[in-house]
Design a protein around this motif. Sequence first.
Motif, short mmCIF file in Angstrom:
data_model
loop_
_atom_site.label_atom_id
_atom_site.label_comp_id
_atom_site.label_asym_id
_atom_site.label_seq_id
_atom_site.Cartn_x
_atom_site.Cartn_y
_atom_site.Cartn_z
N TYR A 19 22.66 47.29 59.54
CA TYR A 19 23.51 47.10 60.66
C TYR A 19 25.08 46.73 60.07
O TYR A 19 26.00 47.61 60.61
N VAL A 20 25.52 45.88 59.31
CA VAL A 20 26.74 45.54 58.88
C VAL A 20 27.19 46.80 57.92
O VAL A 20 28.39 47.06 58.24
N LEU A 21 26.44 47.29 57.28
CA LEU A 21 26.99 48.63 56.31
C LEU A 21 27.13 49.69 57.37
O LEU A 21 28.37 50.39 57.27
N THR A 22 26.33 49.98 58.54
CA THR A 22 26.79 51.21 59.50
C THR A 22 27.85 50.80 60.03
O THR A 22 28.64 51.79 60.60
N VAL A 23 27.94 49.77 60.71
CA VAL A 23 29.21 49.35 61.67
C VAL A 23 30.41 49.35 60.78
O VAL A 23 31.43 50.08 61.32
N GLY A 24 30.42 49.01 59.34
CA GLY A 24 31.55 49.06 58.76
C GLY A 24 32.02 50.34 58.35
O GLY A 24 33.24 50.60 58.23
N LEU A 25 31.20 51.17 58.33
CA LEU A 25 31.01 52.59 57.94
C LEU A 25 31.94 53.23 59.11
O LEU A 25 32.82 54.06 58.94
N GLN A 26 31.60 53.08 60.31
CA GLN A 26 32.24 53.54 61.53
C GLN A 26 33.60 53.14 61.53
O GLN A 26 34.58 53.68 61.88
N PHE A 27 34.08 51.79 61.15
CA PHE A 27 35.64 51.50 60.98
C PHE A 27 36.37 52.35 60.09
O PHE A 27 37.28 52.89 60.30
N GLY A 28 35.63 52.55 58.95
CA GLY A 28 36.28 53.35 57.91
C GLY A 28 36.40 54.84 58.27
O GLY A 28 37.46 55.65 58.13
N MET A 29 35.21 55.30 59.04
CA MET A 29 35.30 56.64 59.66
C MET A 29 36.60 56.92 60.76
O MET A 29 37.24 57.85 60.77
N ALA A 30 36.67 55.95 61.33
CA ALA A 30 37.79 56.00 62.43
C ALA A 30 39.14 56.30 61.67
O ALA A 30 39.98 57.25 62.09
N GLY A 31 39.39 55.42 60.47
CA GLY A 31 40.61 55.76 59.74
C GLY A 31 40.55 57.26 59.30
O GLY A 31 41.87 57.84 59.27
N THR A 32 39.46 57.95 58.90
CA THR A 32 39.37 59.17 58.40
C THR A 32 39.94 60.30 59.60
O THR A 32 41.04 60.95 59.28
N TYR A 33 39.77 59.95 60.87
CA TYR A 33 40.30 60.82 61.72
C TYR A 33 41.69 60.83 62.05
O TYR A 33 42.45 61.82 61.97
N LEU A 34 42.12 59.39 61.81
CA LEU A 34 43.62 59.35 61.96
C LEU A 34 44.27 59.69 60.90
O LEU A 34 45.35 60.51 61.07
N PHE A 35 43.98 59.37 59.54
CA PHE A 35 44.73 60.04 58.54
C PHE A 35 44.62 61.47 58.32
O PHE A 35 45.76 62.17 57.95
N THR A 36 43.55 62.10 58.65
CA THR A 36 43.41 63.60 58.61
C THR A 36 44.57 64.21 59.86
O THR A 36 45.44 65.09 59.29
#
Length: 363
Positions: A19-36
Amino acid sequence: MEVMCGAKVGKMVHKAKPYVLTVGLQFGMAGTYLFTMASLNHGMSRLVFIVYRNAIAALALAPFALIFERKVRPKMTWTVFIQILVLGFLEPVVDQGFTFLGMQYTSASFASAVMNAVPSVTFVLAVIFRLERIKIRELRSQAKVIGTLVTFAGALLMTLYKGPQFDLFHHSNTAHQQGGSHSTQNHSHWVAGTLFICLGCLAWSSFYILQSITVKRYPAELSLSSLICFAGALQSAVVALIADHNPRAWAIGFDYSLYGPLYTGIMSSGIAYYIQGLVMQSRGPVFVTSFNPLCMIIVTALGSLLLGEHLYLGSIIGGIIIAVGLYSVVWGKGKDYKEDMSSPATTKETETMQLPITSPNNK
């Protein structure tokens, strides 16, 4: 007593880890959309962006793979080699290519919302390939099926209904984006952009399915992730060279042409592949994709605040429907996992599938 407390804490950490890894992954992925989106808005070529992103990811992961997995890396077979090439084509070339194109026609927040349909598509593909079991008389299976249908309905609503426009935050770009020509172009390409994102969604779901199969044959997540990124960089470079003949498109500087590929390469095409493979070993591909609504919420808020993106009523309603459907899928998956863990054979199998680098004996 201390031994028992330590064992209890260790068990709690082990349960919470996915759960911790997957939730942390979503925060990282959110930055992906914004930087892209920021990189594309600043004029960077979509195809070149994909090449740099995956090349950076491969270079970032390769040293760790060579160091930590040198003793446990299995031999490469032709089957695994072909699967890596297909994985590199599905995610870097097809998914990223069409998703970024659709994002340019719509917005980062809309793309992240439509991508919430990935768990539903992944679930259907997992059932087809017998990676997910369905017993229609059981409540947890009914929850997964109903959740999948509800999620699909939410994604369909977002595609067909746009609705009134909302602005969560006032941004300097907002007034500019309200211009007539930009609004007309955005509206005319909205359906096309949605279809491109849906195609990327299908490719991403297929990537999850194939990755869950490949990681069992090649249980070295860092090495596998690095090879996938390398294969994707080579294939996307061929596409970019054919489609874009402007040499200036490959130029980078100390701006979003560097920051975007650097962040997305290390985070989304590097760390994300590794975390996905790690969690999939014990929880499966459906569990990994079921946390996507969190990414949508983060991207929607930050996209409006930082990029001045508009939010539409159809996206809000569709996003809520998708979140409800995904909660149902997660609940059903949670019940499956509890039943699996109650079996001694399954528990033993799960323990043996943990990464060797997590063991203190592997140095």
